[in-house]
Scaffold this active site. Structure first.
Site, PDB file in Angstrom:
ATOM      1  CE  LYS A   1      -1.660   3.054   1.979  1.00 18.82           C
ATOM      2  NZ  LYS A   1      -1.332   4.445   1.551  1.00 18.82           N
TER       3      LYS A   1
ATOM      4  CD  GLU B   1      -2.380   8.725   1.034  1.00 17.68           C
ATOM      5  OE1 GLU B   1      -1.461   7.893   1.104  1.00 17.68           O
ATOM      6  OE2 GLU B   1      -2.890   9.266   2.046  1.00 17.68           O
TER       7      GLU B   1
ATOM      8  CB  CYS C   1      13.433   9.456   7.186  1.00 13.14           C
ATOM      9  SG  CYS C   1      14.432   8.195   6.411  1.00 13.14           S
TER      10      CYS C   1
HETATM   11  P1  NAD Z   1       2.646   9.250   6.824  1.00  7.62           P
HETATM   12  O1  NAD Z   1       2.832   8.622   8.156  1.00  7.62           O
HETATM   13  O2  NAD Z   1       1.683  10.369   6.690  1.00  7.62           O
HETATM   14  O3  NAD Z   1       2.168   8.143   5.755  1.00  7.62           O
HETATM   15  C1  NAD Z   1       2.870   6.936   5.592  1.00  7.62           C
HETATM   16  C2  NAD Z   1       1.896   5.868   5.093  1.00  7.62           C
HETATM   17  O4  NAD Z   1       0.900   5.646   6.088  1.00  7.62           O
HETATM   18  C3  NAD Z   1       1.165   6.255   3.817  1.00  7.62           C
HETATM   19  O5  NAD Z   1       1.053   5.117   2.999  1.00  7.62           O
HETATM   20  C4  NAD Z   1      -0.206   6.712   4.323  1.00  7.62           C
HETATM   21  O6  NAD Z   1      -1.241   6.466   3.397  1.00  7.62           O
HETATM   22  C5  NAD Z   1      -0.404   5.884   5.566  1.00  7.62           C
HETATM   23  N1  NAD Z   1      -1.161   6.581   6.615  1.00  7.62           N
HETATM   24  C6  NAD Z   1      -1.174   7.913   6.876  1.00  7.62           C
HETATM   25  N2  NAD Z   1      -1.952   8.174   7.937  1.00  7.62           N
HETATM   26  C7  NAD Z   1      -2.441   6.997   8.360  1.00  7.62           C
HETATM   27  C8  NAD Z   1      -3.306   6.621   9.436  1.00  7.62           C
HETATM   28  N3  NAD Z   1      -3.812   7.516  10.273  1.00  7.62           N
HETATM   29  N4  NAD Z   1      -3.591   5.317   9.590  1.00  7.62           N
HETATM   30  C9  NAD Z   1      -3.075   4.399   8.746  1.00  7.62           C
HETATM   31  N5  NAD Z   1      -2.252   4.700   7.717  1.00  7.62           N
HETATM   32  C10 NAD Z   1      -1.937   5.982   7.526  1.00  7.62           C
HETATM   33  O7  NAD Z   1       4.099   9.676   6.289  1.00  7.62           O
HETATM   34  P2  NAD Z   1       4.465  10.484   4.977  1.00  7.62           P
HETATM   35  O8  NAD Z   1       4.075  11.909   5.166  1.00  7.62           O
HETATM   36  O9  NAD Z   1       4.004   9.775   3.770  1.00  7.62           O
HETATM   37  O10 NAD Z   1       6.057  10.351   4.992  1.00  7.62           O
HETATM   38  C11 NAD Z   1       6.887  11.210   5.728  1.00  7.62           C
HETATM   39  C12 NAD Z   1       7.235  10.607   7.068  1.00  7.62           C
HETATM   40  O11 NAD Z   1       7.854   9.336   6.877  1.00  7.62           O
HETATM   41  C13 NAD Z   1       8.237  11.427   7.849  1.00  7.62           C
HETATM   42  O12 NAD Z   1       7.859  11.424   9.190  1.00  7.62           O
HETATM   43  C14 NAD Z   1       9.549  10.690   7.649  1.00  7.62           C
HETATM   44  O13 NAD Z   1      10.509  10.882   8.659  1.00  7.62           O
HETATM   45  C15 NAD Z   1       9.063   9.276   7.639  1.00  7.62           C
HETATM   46  N6  NAD Z   1      10.018   8.398   6.997  1.00  7.62           N
HETATM   47  C16 NAD Z   1      10.752   7.574   7.791  1.00  7.62           C
HETATM   48  C17 NAD Z   1      11.706   6.747   7.233  1.00  7.62           C
HETATM   49  C18 NAD Z   1      12.527   5.852   8.081  1.00  7.62           C
HETATM   50  O14 NAD Z   1      13.211   5.025   7.522  1.00  7.62           O
HETATM   51  N7  NAD Z   1      12.497   5.946   9.396  1.00  7.62           N
HETATM   52  C19 NAD Z   1      11.897   6.735   5.843  1.00  7.62           C
HETATM   53  C20 NAD Z   1      11.111   7.578   5.055  1.00  7.62           C
HETATM   54  C21 NAD Z   1      10.172   8.406   5.643  1.00  7.62           C
END
Ligand code: NAD
Length: 500
Positions: free
Chosen positions: A173, A176, A281
Site C-alpha cells: 500500500k 497515495e 528521513c
Molecule cells: P505518513 O505517516 O503520513 O504516511 C505513511 C503511510 O501511512 C502512507 O502510505 C499513508 O497512506 C499511511 N497513513 C497515513 N496516515 C495513516 C493513518 N492515520 N492510519 C493508517 N495509515 C496511515 O508519512 P508520509 O508523510 O508519507 O512520509 C513522511 C514521514 O515518513 C516522515 O515522518 C519521515 O521521517 C518518515 N520516513 C521515515 C523513514 C525511516 O526510515 N524511518 C523513511 C522515510 C520516511
C-alpha cells in the site's frame, strides 16, 4: 489527467470504491492524476490473491527466486530513467536525486539476488548418538508494506526485494501522494517472471491500512512513515499477533567540533539539510556546533545558500525541487514565524525565493531554503519534525552537552559528527543513542548488506529493515531434530530424553 489503478494478481484493476485521491505535479501545482482508494473489500481481494499465490511461490526452487530477482534487476537498471521521471513528476524531487533513489533501491535487489546464500540454515551433526539438528528459515506467508511519499521507489524496494526472495507473497500500500512508481515496479516484477499474485499493489488511505492491520491472513507488516502512525500501527498489528517493523520520523543532528574542517562541514550541512527539499528521513535538521566554531559555521552555511538552484525537478539545472503539496509547503513555512516569535534568529528565509520569476507562493509548491540560528530545544522548530528545507542551529558549549542533546531527543534515526579527532569520534559512536551514526558522513544510510533502522521513536519493533535483519524479519526459524535409529536397538524408554 490519468487514473492510477490497483495491481492485483498480475493485472491492473480499476478502483470500485468510488473514492479517489488527487495526485499532483508539485512543480506546476496542478492535479495531474487521480488514484483509486481501496475499500476493505478491495484489500481483501489483494490479500486473497497473495494468499492463493503463496503455496506455489514458497515451493518454487530458490534458484528460480534468484533468477526472477536477477531478471527484475536487469529491467530496473535498464529503465531507471523512466522510473526516475515518474518520481520527479509525482514527488517533485530533481531527476538526479530520483536516479540516486532508484540506485539505492537497486542495491536492495542486488542483495536479494544472493538469496540462496542468505537463506542457508545451520546444521549440527551427532548432537547425541545418531541425532542431528538442522535449523532452517521459512517464509511467513502474506506480508504487507505501507510506505511514505518521500521515497516512492526505494522504500518499497527495501521491503519487496527481501520479502519476495524469501518466498513470501506481498501486498503493498504505497503513499497515495505518489503511487505510480509502485505500480511500475509490480509490472516489471511480472515481466521478470514473478507469478501473478506474488506481488499486489492496493492504493488508499487509512481505510485500506486498517483492513491490512486486521486481516487474519496478513502475517507481517512493514511500515515506514511518520512516528504517530508508526506507533499506532505497531500497537494494533502486534495486538493482532502480527510481526511488525514500523519505522517512524526523525530529527537528525549533526555535531561539529571546533577542530572540524569548516568548509567540509558547511558543505555537508547544506547538502544534507536541503537535498530533496529536506524531505528525507535522514536529512540533517539540526546542526550543533560546539564552542567557538558556531559563528564561523553559521556564516559558512549562509554564504552557500544563494547558490542553491531551485526549480522544477525535470530541469537539469535544478538542485532542489518543490515540496510534495501546498499544504505541506505552508506547514513548513509556518515554522519560520513561529521560530522568530520564540526568540530564534532567522538567518535565511525561504519564503523569499523566486522560481522562474514566481515567488514561492506561486503555482508550484516551492519553498526556498531557511536557516535558523539560536534554536533552543523548547522551541517548536526543534521539537517537531518539519520535513522541509529548514535547518536549525542549536549551539552547544561542549562535546558532552551536544551528545546529551541528541540523547534527550525522542527520535534516534541518524546523527553525525564532524571532527578530525579519532578519540572524540570513538566516544561519540559509543555514547550516542541513535540507530545510524555518521563520522564525517552527514547521511549515514547503511548499504544494502547492512540493515537500516533508528532507535527510540524512530522505530517500533525489534528488527531493522532490509539487509540481514530484513531476511530475519521475513522468515521464521524451524529447528529439526532427527534420528534414523537401527530398528534392532529400538525400545520403550519413559525417562527424560538424554544426550548420550
Ligand atoms: P505518513 O505517516 O503520513 O504516511 C505513511 C503511510 O501511512 C502512507 O502510505 C499513508 O497512506 C499511511 N497513513 C497515513 N496516515 C495513516 C493513518 N492515520 N492510519 C493508517 N495509515 C496511515 O508519512 P508520509 O508523510 O508519507 O512520509 C513522511 C514521514 O515518513 C516522515 O515522518 C519521515 O521521517 C518518515 N520516513 C521515515 C523513514 C525511516 O526510515 N524511518 C523513511 C522515510 C520516511
Amino acid at each position: 489527467m490519468y487514473d492510477i489503478d490497483h495491481y492485483v494478481a498480475g493485472r491492473s484493476i480499476p478502483g470500485r470504491s468510488g473514492r479517489f485521491g488527487p495526485v499532483y505535479d508539485p512543480a506546476r501545482g496542478i492535479e495531474q492524476a487521480r488514484v483509486a482508494m481501496a475499500s476493505a473489500a478491495e484489500v481483501d481481494a489483494a490479500v486473497g490473491s497473495a494468499a492463493e499465490a503463496f503455496p506455489g511461490w514458497r515451493a518454487t526452487a530458490l534458484s528460480r527466486h534468484a533468477e526472477v530477482l536477477f531478471a527484475f534487476r536487469e529491467i530496473l537498471n535498464a529503465r531507471k530513467g523512466e522510473l526516475a521521471a515518474v518520481l520527479t513528476s509525482e514527488h517533485g524531487k530533481v531527476l538526479n536525486d530520483a536516479l540516486g533513489e532508484v540506485s539505492r533501491g537497486l542495491e536492495n535487489v542486488d542483495f536479494a539476488c544472493g538469496i540462496p546464500h542468505l537463506l542457508q540454515g545451520s546444521f549440527s551433526e551427532q548432537v547425541s548418538n545418531g541425532v542431528d539438528v538442522t535449523t532452517v528459515r521459512q517464509p511467513l506467508g502474506v506480508c504487507a508494506g505501507i510506505t511514505p511519499f518521500n521515497f516512492p521507489a526505494m522504500v518499497p524496494l527495501w521491503m519487496l526485494a527481501g520479502a519476495i526472495a524469501c518466498g513470501n507473497t506481498f501486498v503493498l500500500k504505497p503513499s497515495e501522494k505518489d503511487p505510480s512508481a509502485s505500480v511500475l515496479l509490480a509490472r516489471w516484477f511480472s515481466e521478470a517472471g514473478l507469478p501473478p499474485g506474488v506481488l499486489n499493489v492496493v492504493h488508499g488511505d487509512k481505510e485500506a491500512v486498517d483492513r491490512l492491520l486486521e486481516h487474519p491472513q496478513v502475517k507481517a507488516i512493514s511500515f515506514v512513515g511518520s512516528t504517530p502512525v508508526a506507533r499506532s500501527i505497531h500497537q494494533r498489528a502486534t495486538a493482532g499477533g502480527k510481526r511488525v517493523q514500523a519505522l517512524g520520523g526523525a530529527k537528525n543532528h549533526m555535531v561539529v567540533l571546533p577542530d572540524a574542517d569548516l568548509d567540509l562541514a558547511a558543505d555537508a550541512a547544506v547538502s544534507a539539510a536541503y537535498g530533496s527539499a529536506g524531505e528525507r528521513c535522514m536529512a540533517i535538521s539540526v546542526v550543533v556546533p560546539v564552542g567557538e566554531i558556531a559563528q564561523p559555521l553559521v556564516d559558512a552555511i549562509r554564504r552557500r545558500l544563494p547558490a542553491i538552484r531551485i526549480g522544477a525537478g525535470s530541469d537539469p539545472a535544478a538542485e532542489m525541487g518543490p515540496l510534495i503539496t501546498a499544504a505541506h509547503r505552508d506547514r513548513v513555512a509556518s515554522y519560520l514565524d513561529a521560530a522568530r516569535a520564540e526568540g530564534a534568529t532567522l538567518v535565511a528565509d525561504g519564503r523569499e525565493v523566486t522560481v522562474g520569476g514566481v515567488t514561492s507562493n506561486g503555482s508550484g509548491f516551492f519553498l526556498g531554503v531557511s536557516l535558523i540560528d539560536h534554536v533552543e530545544p523548547s522551541m517548536a522548530v526543534y521539537r517537531d519534525e518539519i520535513f522541509g528545507p529548514v535547518l536549525a542551529v542549536t549551539r552547544a558549549d561542549s562535546f558532552a552537552a551536544a551528545v546529551d542533546l541528541i540523547n534527550r531527543n525522542p527520535w534516534g534515526n541518524g546523527c553525525a559528527l564532524f571532527t578530525r579527532d579519532g578519540g572524540a569520534a570513538r566516544r561519540f559512536q559509543f555514547e550516542v543513542e541513535c540507530g545510524m551514526v555518521g563520522i564525517n558522513v552527514p547521511i549515514p544510510v547503511p548499504v544494502a548488506w547492512h540493515s537500516f533502522g533508528g532507535w527510540k521513536d524512530s522505530l517500533f519493533g525489534d528488527l531493522h529493515i532490509y539487509g540481514p535483519e530484513g531476511i530475519r524479519f521475513y522468515t521464521r526459524a524451524k529447528v529439526i531434530t532427527s534420528r534414523w535409529p537401527d530398528p534392532a536397538t529400538s525400545r520403550v524408554d519413559l525417562g527424560f530424553p538424554q544426550n548420550r
